[in-house]
Structure formats: C-alpha cells, structure tokens
Design a protein around this motif. Sequence first.
Motif, PDB file in Angstrom:
ATOM      1  N   TYR A 188      11.935 -18.319  -2.688  1.00  0.00           N
ATOM      2  CA  TYR A 188      11.248 -17.027  -2.568  1.00  0.00           C
ATOM      3  C   TYR A 188      12.222 -15.869  -2.762  1.00  0.00           C
ATOM      4  CZ  TYR A 188       7.868 -20.210  -0.608  1.00  0.00           C
ATOM      5  OH  TYR A 188       7.015 -21.261  -0.434  1.00  0.00           O
ATOM      6  N   PRO A 219       6.768 -16.703  -5.729  1.00  0.00           N
ATOM      7  CA  PRO A 219       6.442 -15.308  -5.399  1.00  0.00           C
ATOM      8  C   PRO A 219       6.882 -14.941  -3.976  1.00  0.00           C
ATOM      9  CG  PRO A 219       4.527 -16.455  -6.294  1.00  0.00           C
ATOM     10  CD  PRO A 219       5.597 -17.487  -6.072  1.00  0.00           C
ATOM     11  N   LEU A 220       7.550 -13.833  -3.861  1.00  0.00           N
ATOM     12  CA  LEU A 220       8.033 -13.354  -2.560  1.00  0.00           C
ATOM     13  C   LEU A 220       6.887 -13.221  -1.569  1.00  0.00           C
ATOM     14  CD1 LEU A 220      10.537 -12.332  -1.007  1.00  0.00           C
ATOM     15  CD2 LEU A 220       9.955 -10.035  -1.801  1.00  0.00           C
ATOM     16  N   SER A 221       5.732 -12.797  -2.040  1.00  0.00           N
ATOM     17  CA  SER A 221       4.582 -12.587  -1.160  1.00  0.00           C
ATOM     18  C   SER A 221       4.112 -13.879  -0.492  1.00  0.00           C
ATOM     19  CB  SER A 221       3.425 -11.971  -1.937  1.00  0.00           C
ATOM     20  OG  SER A 221       3.035 -12.820  -2.995  1.00  0.00           O
ATOM     21  N   GLU A 222       4.432 -15.022  -1.058  1.00  0.00           N
ATOM     22  CA  GLU A 222       4.025 -16.305  -0.479  1.00  0.00           C
ATOM     23  C   GLU A 222       5.097 -16.891   0.443  1.00  0.00           C
ATOM     24  OE1 GLU A 222       2.773 -18.965  -3.561  1.00  0.00           O
ATOM     25  OE2 GLU A 222       1.377 -17.489  -4.384  1.00  0.00           O
ATOM     26  N   TYR A 245       6.656 -15.324   3.115  1.00  0.00           N
ATOM     27  CA  TYR A 245       6.898 -14.566   4.348  1.00  0.00           C
ATOM     28  C   TYR A 245       7.380 -15.465   5.480  1.00  0.00           C
ATOM     29  CZ  TYR A 245       6.232 -11.893   8.575  1.00  0.00           C
ATOM     30  OH  TYR A 245       6.445 -11.297   9.787  1.00  0.00           O
ATOM     31  N   VAL A 255      10.679  -8.375   3.551  1.00  0.00           N
ATOM     32  CA  VAL A 255       9.289  -8.825   3.741  1.00  0.00           C
ATOM     33  C   VAL A 255       8.537  -7.952   4.747  1.00  0.00           C
ATOM     34  CG1 VAL A 255       9.690 -11.206   3.027  1.00  0.00           C
ATOM     35  CG2 VAL A 255       9.977 -10.582   5.434  1.00  0.00           C
ATOM     36  N   ASN A 256       9.108  -6.804   5.094  1.00  0.00           N
ATOM     37  CA  ASN A 256       8.472  -5.858   6.017  1.00  0.00           C
ATOM     38  C   ASN A 256       8.142  -6.508   7.365  1.00  0.00           C
ATOM     39  OD1 ASN A 256       7.635  -3.273   6.672  1.00  0.00           O
ATOM     40  ND2 ASN A 256       5.522  -3.673   6.047  1.00  0.00           N
TER      41      ASN A 256
END
Length: 107
Positions: free
Chosen positions: A33, A39-42, A44, A83-84
């Motif tokens: 990731y 994908p970075l969004s997957e 977290y 990742v906020n």
Amino acid sequence: MEYKLRIAKGNSSEEERIARLLVDHHRIRATPYLNGTEPLSEGYEEIHNFAVMLDALGDALIGQKKKEGLQHLNEALDLCKKVNDRLQAAVVYQHMGWACRGVEELK
C-alpha cells in the motif's frame, strides 16, 4: 503476538525484541500500500497497524532513554498523516512529548 508485547512491559530488552519483530511483520504487510502496488485507500488497516507497532517500539526505546525511539515515532506519525489516522497520530504526539521530557539528549 501483540499480547506478548503487553506482557513484556517492564522487561525492556524483551519488550524491544518483540516490538522490533512486530514492526518488521507489519512493515511487510503495509509495503504494497505504501509503495503503490495496492491502492492506498484499501490499506488503512495495515498502515494503521504498522504505525501502532512503530509507536510501541518508539515508546519502548524512549522508556530505555534511547533517542532512537524518536525516529520510530516520527515514522509512525508520517504514516498516520498519510492515511489521516488522527486518533493514532494523537497517541504518537503524546509519546513524542514524553520523549522530549524523558530523554536528556532530546531536551
């Protein structure tokens, strides 16, 4: 394995050893990731877990008065920002504050 880290609290060398193993394990899981393979969004959860283990290692090293711990805390904070993850970032900031109070070279 994380439970062993909690049990090792107070035994600084064992706590550090287990934390380093966990950091290595979670680094491998988060790498796809972080390097863009996935994908970075997957990622977290994997990145969060990696940040938690870096924080644990940093905190263990700071507990031993080793300034090296701050490097791990900084890396954990960078991951949290990526990742906020504001909750974990708050924990890392707290440990950074303790580090600056507890390690003479960081004052």
